[in-house]
Write a protein that holds these residues in place. Sequence first.
Motif, PDB file in Angstrom:
ATOM      1  N   ARG B 600       0.812  -1.216   0.000  1.00  0.00           N
ATOM      2  CA  ARG B 600       0.000   0.000   0.000  1.00  0.00           C
ATOM      3  C   ARG B 600       0.845   1.266   0.000  1.00  0.00           C
ATOM      4  NH1 ARG B 600      -4.969  -0.038   1.922  1.00  0.00           N
ATOM      5  NH2 ARG B 600      -5.043   1.866   0.719  1.00  0.00           N
ATOM      6  N   GLU B 601       2.156   1.111   0.048  1.00  0.00           N
ATOM      7  CA  GLU B 601       3.008   2.300   0.168  1.00  0.00           C
ATOM      8  C   GLU B 601       3.276   2.943  -1.182  1.00  0.00           C
ATOM      9  OE1 GLU B 601       6.399   1.050   2.498  1.00  0.00           O
ATOM     10  OE2 GLU B 601       5.031   0.143   3.923  1.00  0.00           O
ATOM     11  N   VAL B 602       2.210   3.433  -1.800  1.00  0.00           N
ATOM     12  CA  VAL B 602       2.338   4.125  -3.085  1.00  0.00           C
ATOM     13  C   VAL B 602       1.677   5.497  -2.991  1.00  0.00           C
ATOM     14  CG1 VAL B 602       2.534   2.141  -4.626  1.00  0.00           C
ATOM     15  CG2 VAL B 602       0.292   2.904  -3.886  1.00  0.00           C
ATOM     16  N   GLY B 603       2.114   6.398  -3.846  1.00  0.00           N
ATOM     17  CA  GLY B 603       1.530   7.740  -3.910  1.00  0.00           C
ATOM     18  C   GLY B 603       1.556   8.406  -2.545  1.00  0.00           C
ATOM     19  N   MET B 604       0.396   8.891  -2.132  1.00  0.00           N
ATOM     20  CA  MET B 604       0.288   9.592  -0.848  1.00  0.00           C
ATOM     21  C   MET B 604       0.665   8.702   0.334  1.00  0.00           C
ATOM     22  SD  MET B 604      -0.511  12.750  -0.645  1.00  0.00           S
ATOM     23  CE  MET B 604      -1.359  12.953   0.938  1.00  0.00           C
ATOM     24  N   GLU B 605       0.504   7.371   0.140  1.00  0.00           N
ATOM     25  CA  GLU B 605       0.789   6.461   1.256  1.00  0.00           C
ATOM     26  C   GLU B 605       2.245   6.015   1.275  1.00  0.00           C
ATOM     27  OE1 GLU B 605      -2.325   5.996  -0.460  1.00  0.00           O
ATOM     28  OE2 GLU B 605      -3.076   7.199   1.200  1.00  0.00           O
ATOM     29  N   TYR B 606       3.058   6.606   0.405  1.00  0.00           N
ATOM     30  CA  TYR B 606       4.457   6.209   0.357  1.00  0.00           C
ATOM     31  C   TYR B 606       5.130   6.462   1.706  1.00  0.00           C
ATOM     32  CZ  TYR B 606       9.365   6.191  -0.837  1.00  0.00           C
ATOM     33  OH  TYR B 606      10.704   5.939  -0.846  1.00  0.00           O
ATOM     34  N   MET B 607       4.799   7.591   2.327  1.00  0.00           N
ATOM     35  CA  MET B 607       5.266   7.839   3.689  1.00  0.00           C
ATOM     36  C   MET B 607       4.198   8.664   4.397  1.00  0.00           C
ATOM     37  SD  MET B 607       8.368  10.475   2.946  1.00  0.00           S
ATOM     38  CE  MET B 607       8.414  11.692   4.228  1.00  0.00           C
ATOM     39  N   PRO B 608       4.242   8.725   5.729  1.00  0.00           N
ATOM     40  CA  PRO B 608       3.210   9.495   6.430  1.00  0.00           C
ATOM     41  C   PRO B 608       3.312  10.968   6.041  1.00  0.00           C
ATOM     42  CG  PRO B 608       4.604   8.296   7.980  1.00  0.00           C
ATOM     43  CD  PRO B 608       5.233   8.175   6.641  1.00  0.00           C
ATOM     44  N   THR B 609       2.182  11.652   6.044  1.00  0.00           N
ATOM     45  CA  THR B 609       2.171  13.080   5.783  1.00  0.00           C
ATOM     46  C   THR B 609       1.848  13.800   7.085  1.00  0.00           C
ATOM     47  OG1 THR B 609       1.336  12.670   3.575  1.00  0.00           O
ATOM     48  CG2 THR B 609       1.137  14.916   4.394  1.00  0.00           C
ATOM     49  N   ARG B 610       2.730  14.706   7.496  1.00  0.00           N
ATOM     50  CA  ARG B 610       2.461  15.481   8.713  1.00  0.00           C
ATOM     51  C   ARG B 610       1.929  16.843   8.299  1.00  0.00           C
ATOM     52  NH1 ARG B 610       7.606  14.980  12.671  1.00  0.00           N
ATOM     53  NH2 ARG B 610       6.081  15.290  14.347  1.00  0.00           N
ATOM     54  N   ALA B 630       8.653  14.745   6.616  1.00  0.00           N
ATOM     55  CA  ALA B 630       7.293  14.283   6.351  1.00  0.00           C
ATOM     56  C   ALA B 630       6.283  15.437   6.396  1.00  0.00           C
ATOM     57  CB  ALA B 630       6.919  13.214   7.371  1.00  0.00           C
ATOM     58  N   TRP B 631       6.726  16.599   6.868  1.00  0.00           N
ATOM     59  CA  TRP B 631       5.821  17.747   6.981  1.00  0.00           C
ATOM     60  C   TRP B 631       5.527  18.372   5.630  1.00  0.00           C
ATOM     61  CZ3 TRP B 631       3.378  19.025  11.370  1.00  0.00           C
ATOM     62  CH2 TRP B 631       3.952  18.681  12.605  1.00  0.00           C
ATOM     63  N   LYS B 632       4.339  18.927   5.518  1.00  0.00           N
ATOM     64  CA  LYS B 632       3.998  19.807   4.396  1.00  0.00           C
ATOM     65  C   LYS B 632       4.043  21.228   4.937  1.00  0.00           C
ATOM     66  CE  LYS B 632       2.769  16.669   1.325  1.00  0.00           C
ATOM     67  NZ  LYS B 632       3.765  16.419   0.307  1.00  0.00           N
ATOM     68  N   ARG B 633       4.888  22.071   4.366  1.00  0.00           N
ATOM     69  CA  ARG B 633       4.945  23.470   4.809  1.00  0.00           C
ATOM     70  C   ARG B 633       4.594  24.376   3.636  1.00  0.00           C
ATOM     71  NH1 ARG B 633       9.877  25.327   8.513  1.00  0.00           N
ATOM     72  NH2 ARG B 633       8.253  26.834   9.060  1.00  0.00           N
ATOM     73  N   PRO B 634       3.874  25.489   3.894  1.00  0.00           N
ATOM     74  CA  PRO B 634       3.615  26.430   2.807  1.00  0.00           C
ATOM     75  C   PRO B 634       4.947  27.032   2.346  1.00  0.00           C
ATOM     76  CG  PRO B 634       2.180  26.874   4.675  1.00  0.00           C
ATOM     77  CD  PRO B 634       3.228  25.896   5.150  1.00  0.00           C
ATOM     78  N   ARG B 635       5.208  26.930   1.036  1.00  0.00           N
ATOM     79  CA  ARG B 635       6.437  27.517   0.513  1.00  0.00           C
ATOM     80  C   ARG B 635       6.174  28.990   0.182  1.00  0.00           C
ATOM     81  NH1 ARG B 635       9.998  25.239  -4.597  1.00  0.00           N
ATOM     82  NH2 ARG B 635      11.924  26.293  -4.014  1.00  0.00           N
ATOM     83  N   TYR B 636       5.016  29.227  -0.370  1.00  0.00           N
ATOM     84  CA  TYR B 636       4.558  30.611  -0.592  1.00  0.00           C
ATOM     85  C   TYR B 636       3.054  30.578  -0.807  1.00  0.00           C
ATOM     86  CZ  TYR B 636       4.611  29.445  -5.631  1.00  0.00           C
ATOM     87  OH  TYR B 636       4.402  28.868  -6.842  1.00  0.00           O
ATOM     88  N   TYR B 637       2.445  31.759  -0.644  1.00  0.00           N
ATOM     89  CA  TYR B 637       1.006  31.867  -0.864  1.00  0.00           C
ATOM     90  C   TYR B 637       0.827  32.622  -2.173  1.00  0.00           C
ATOM     91  CZ  TYR B 637       0.816  30.654   4.095  1.00  0.00           C
ATOM     92  OH  TYR B 637       0.967  30.037   5.300  1.00  0.00           O
TER      93      TYR B 637
END
Lengths: 89, 998
Positions: B600-610, B630-637
């Motif tokens: 199941r480790e494909v696409g979004m499930e490849y690693m956890p998303t924080r 694993a974090w998603k951070r805003p790079r710019y708005y």
Amino acid sequence: MLYIKCPYCGLRAQKEFSYGGDATVKRPNINEEVPSEDWDNFVYMRKSPRGKHIELWQHIAGCRQWIKVQRDTATHEIFQTAKVTEEIR
Amino acid sequence: MSQPFRLNKEGLINRNKKISFTFNGKKLFGYEGDTIASALIANGIHLVGRSFKYHRPRGFFGAGVEEPNAKLQVEFNGHSEPNVNATEMELVEGLSATSQNCWPSVNFDVGAINNFLKMFFPAGFYYKTFMWPKSFWYKIYEPFIRKAAGLGVASIEKDKERYEHKFEYCDLLVTGSGPSGLASAYAAAKNGAKVIIAEDKPRFGGTLLTDDVSIDNLSGKDWAEKIITELKSMPNVTVKNRSQVFGYYDHNMLVMFERVSDHLEKKSKFTPRQRLWYIRAKETILSTGSIERPIVFGNNDTPGIFLSAAAKEYMKVYGVLVGKKPLIFTNNDSAYETALEFKKNNVEPIILDTREEHSSELIDEAKSKGIEIRFSHGVIVANGYKKVKSAKIGKLNKDKNSFEKIETVDCDCICVSGFWTPSVHLASQSGNKLKYEEKIDAFIPDKKKQHETSVGAANGSFTLEESLKHGFENGSNLSAKITETKTEISIPNVNEKKYGAHDKFWCMPLPKNENPKRFVDFQNDVSVSDIEIALREGYRSIEHVKRYTTLGMATDQGRTSNLNGLQLVSNIENKIVPEVGHTTFRPPFTPITIGTIVGREVGMEYMPTRKTPMHEWHEKNNAVFVDAGAWKRPRYYKLGSETLFEASKREAKNVRENVGICDVTTLGKIDIKGPDAAEFLNRVYTNAWMKLPVGKARYGLMLREDGIVMDDGTTTRISENHYHMTTTTAQAANVLSHLEYYLQIVWPELNVNVVSTTEQWAGAAIAGPKSRDMLSKLYPDLDVSNEALPFMGYKEAEFFGVPSRIFRISFSGELAYEINVKSDHGIFMWEKMMEVGKDFGNQPYGTEALSTLRIEMGHVAGPELDGRTIPSDVSLNGLVSKKKDFIGKNSLGREAFNVESRQKIVGLIPIDRKSSIPEGSHIVQDQNAKLPNPKLGHVSSSCWSVENNNPFSLAIMKDGKNMIGKKFFAVSPLKNKTIEVEVISSHYVDPEGKRVRS
Ligand SMILES: [Zn+2]
């Protein structure tokens, strides 16, 4: 995948642990003068034995305790695990 | 629509359900329970593919995993899969199979000319033929190999199927459901053990389905069914068919591949296609059985030549005749059962037995049924190109190396048996050194290495009585040790035929002046002469012979070829087989799909998303995200059609002029408590910590023991024995482990506890000249003046009714604050800030603007603290205490760290004030110097300075501080850019640090 007996949690899969190197290395005491040769030995010099090796592992995805593991580096056989306060002989 | 080779009654297939399929475009049908192979043979089709090197016509050889030839490209359930074993894949409605490795068709294959250009393909042809001239490689050899030698074609479509992983634990894992496996599982289950029994095939029973035996007055098949039914009813037993244990790893971990739904016409949406099981077993029974090996003879790869047990299996399981005029070529008794089965179905076989005339139970039975037996006989060469038509057979002299008489007999199939090879792959993978068993001319497991016990044919026991006895005993004893329960089981009465001794005969000699190809490895097209060449050319080690000739290196892993290859080498070398040794067995035993390995480790499930608590707000406000671990951070708005460059410049500028807010939740946070906390921090950080008052923060630097900077961050004293540490996002986990290491191992006497609180707090930075004004609106009841809340000050206060922490710290170099609230209140805090901030020109800013702000201030981060820099390299030596000891201090005295010309951090601006300097550029004196051009340093971070409106970079440069004012070139071969630069101070904006204190 190794099967490591955490002295606190019991038998757990290797993926719960991270490796921490030779467990027999002792850090020189803090606030004490250390001859530079001793310091260099502590920082850099490690044996790479084929066979029995006492090493540190941390149960990072479990109880987060550092533990001692005596493992055969060639066969991966684990002879003994212990708390860091305990001796492996 | 008739099936010329289907028997009327025999077999275990479901004749009430017809299944239609196509082969090379031709519409055919089979029955439920057929494999592709059995259905094709029933339809009289034998030519299914072309061989790897010589493109010789190939047919079926086996009836299961041992098959070396019949690999097909199969389309079913909307996807296409290459290299499918036709003898294993079950027929499903609508399946379409095509031959591989033939062009334009299996009947007329252009590549077959290779068969007449043999000098092109001797042993080691990869190494010899294609070596030179070099220019031929790309234009001629490579395209030729790609076209001619390709196996199947991998799909380039996205795999829409679902694959799963499963972790399981058991007392006893039984790998194979033949007699010894069933007996082991049954005995262990009766002792109360948790048992998993895995069968590779769809049907349980192994050889019990095809051997003419009885157990307790039941037929083998009925006895197997009875045991399986009982096992299935027991709660402590997991019974799995279509499941192959293919790998034996350390500490008794075995991996199993389950084909869950490939055989189903319809399945529910969430049914996986295949499943990978990781099984940790206390004990393992290896009941993997044995595989019949062939006898080598001329043109032994012609379609219509089968292993004799496979021919029997086609009759007994699928009700299919592999031919109607069979020759049985054997050196042992087991092939007589195949002959008897033919006879039972009114087909007249001729048995060619390499042994001299003698008698045994089976020979006598064959004689009494009127079957023609020719002793001291064997097949010399098969005749026929796309199908066997006749065979040249010979009567062997006593020396078995010459012929008394040679003649040709008509036949339409040859069933060959060269005795049995135990399937020892799992035992070998477990670390078991195998031993050679003279009695059966094959390797069997030696002393146990892990918790594996081989039983039955896998251990070299070829009688049913022995297999059952070993199975019951081992299953019972191994499980009793675990469950401490022993249930007595009476070993059933067995009725089986006694086999006489086999003949140690494995390769037919050739008459003078005849030189047909004699294949040892069918899948890789390795013949006797190839191995002879390899030995003639000096290859001695079996591992080298294997690699040079590719013997046993195909996907069938030499299941039918390894031992004959060893026999050949040992004959030529005048050694015995155990001296030659065997090659290594490696998982997987049979090919498994990449999908199953991935699971199941494909696409979004490849690693956890924080995601931070403010993530949804960022999404709604056109944030473009960047991965930070694993974090998603805003790079710019993004506003309108802004680019990254435009947006980050706007955001950074707004911080310098007004105020901005930034989500800093991802920063690592560690709670530190205990009476020795100050002492601990004092040892961990390079600067002094004993005198930090409650309610104050301090910037700290930590080193590794080798003196290299590990991480930096601020730590705040919340109360007497309570500190709040922050780390960089990237190092959060490492720093926690680092602290735990020192507390648990090095200084256990310190009474301190540490725990990660990263996810407990949501954080927002408010930065810019108007941040104090904004803060006073956020905390109307709090005195936020420079006196009451100075730089590095800390306060706790209610944020619109919610408890919060205010830190006056700054990463941007502006007057700034960081507010923390409990994660659940994060979105409330953020929205309130956006609302209140309107009056002050507040805008959110992302990591790109954040980088710009810190770079032009000369604040170091990850690119500078890259695991190679010490504090003085990055102008942080002011934080290194001379008075106290700390982690890594002793290393800072190293000579290399203290040479005058040691690398230092500097600033760079392009001479033209326009060209951005690529990160990673090398700094050189002379851009035209001869290579290798001496490197003086590298560019670590680059930005567009919003303060000065031109590019600015940080660099780590040799003797950096003495280079200020000088000009160099920044060269980026990657971007193909060379930019002339001037070295300046790394503090490009506000070098005195007045703003943060304002
Ligand atoms: Zn643990």
